[in-house]
Design a protein around this motif. Sequence first.
Motif: not given
Length: 576
Positions: A367-375, A391-404
Amino acid sequence: MVAFELITLMKKCGTVNQAKQIHAHIFINGLNHLQPLFIHHILLCNISNYKTMAHYVHLVLHHMPIPDSFSWACVIRFLSQKGQFMEAVSLYVQMHRMGLSPTSHAISSALKSCARIQDKLDGVSIHGQVYVFGFNSCVYVQTALLDLYSKMGDVRTAGKVFDEMAHKNVVSWNSMLYGYLKAGNLDEAREFFDEIPRKDVISWNCMVSGYAKARNMDQACSLFQQMPERNLPSWNTMITGYIDHGSIVSAREIFDAMPMRNNISWITMIAGYSKSGDIESAHNLFDQIEVKDLLSYNAMIACYAQNSKPKDALQLFNDMLKPDINVQPDKMTLASVISACSQLGDLEYWCRIESHMNDFGIVLDDHLATALVDLYAKCGSIDKANELFHGLSKKDLVAYSAMIYGCGINGRSSDAIKLFEQMLAECIGPNLVTYTGLLTAYNHAGLVEEGYQCFNSMKDNGVVPSLDHYGIMIDLLGRAGWLDEAYKLIINMPMQPNAEVWGALLLACRLHNNVVLGEIAVQHCIKLETNIAGYCSLLSSIYAALGKWNDAKKLRHCVEANKIIKIPGCSWTQLI
């Protein structure tokens, strides 16, 4: 006599080390028959660090020369009571594999744990063992079974268990009621509620909550008024219901009428004001809380971060860390702090906080790592964002969207497109943020046709384009010189175009010196914005580029004199 002395010593035991010393005497003197008694009483000790104690007891359990069902049942029950549900179920499974016959406490605790972690597979397996070991008439085991199927929303099986119960108490009735509500059977739940012979406050709260979650606040309020007894959850349920219903005024009326409040009451109201964008009311409530704990700070910091007040969020975070307050943050706090840093583009502030994560006892999770991807992406550190993402164990919609989105704004168009294709391959549906990043990527790469195709596919994926998406498309079409197509897209928008959309068209007109559409765009910008100098300057530049010096001069004079702007030669003929 020895057993009595052991019990006396265990009652005085206050630390794990003291318990270890007592256990050492048992082990050295060969008093192995006292080990079950030792395990039973150590779990009753008032030892604050229960996780360390649970770990120690777990070791003792697995090294007992003669394992017994009583000791295992004690530990399983303890783990379940302490919220260690997965560990409790795992220990029960190990006990069964060892061939030990479970006690009613072991089975009921394991079933309760299965219910809490939604583990139907193990729950059904244990249900089978209930009949094998003859516990099908035990009220505690039957109630645990009923609770399991109710929490799973399996009303049919829960109903069978309920009907088989020879003795039904109020807990049994409440569990069955919860099952109907969990399955969404509100009418059946109400009929069942009316049949409960002796309703307690939990019965009433359950039914009120059912109506509130169904957004039927009239019925919820009617039942609430009829309640013979109300507790704090009764009032908090009504507040939550009105907030979810969008009635913040009614929620505040309930809040003000409460005879007493707990922190949940305050936090729920603050979250409600945050949801409605009323930061001032949220702040006023926060100031009224006499003893502010971590949850209240989290609620207010999140309110600031969610309502575009990142500086206030970070200031409040700084305040809670001051020595005179000294409230230690948790993962929820840091998630809001990261969001605030993202809005400010302040990576340096986060780096200072990150160096203290170990001091806070916080471990980086997905959860924190996904927020940091965005930052990191928004601050231009796309390689660091990419490292965290992979490095995320599970990539969800929020993680993909932040990275895209990060790839899109940092010019890594091909990476953004690949990530989008990968996300779809994993059957993860895109959202508005995903498309913002993807369209930005197409815009950076100048891929007009591909961008148009992507934009048109949004509705196919159940996503309705927002003003931001139209703005990106106008910019993409305009930069490529497709000005007529950009204008057609604007006039066919399902919502009213804003100044940013018309401004994007104006910038494109300046790039390609299109005076006709430039005049139309400026006219709309003037209507929508008070600060019009920048827009008029762009149109003036178009006039100058085309040699219309008189028009350029008149426009500049009007802006300097703060007069009403009349665009020379502006045509309102719609382009087809």
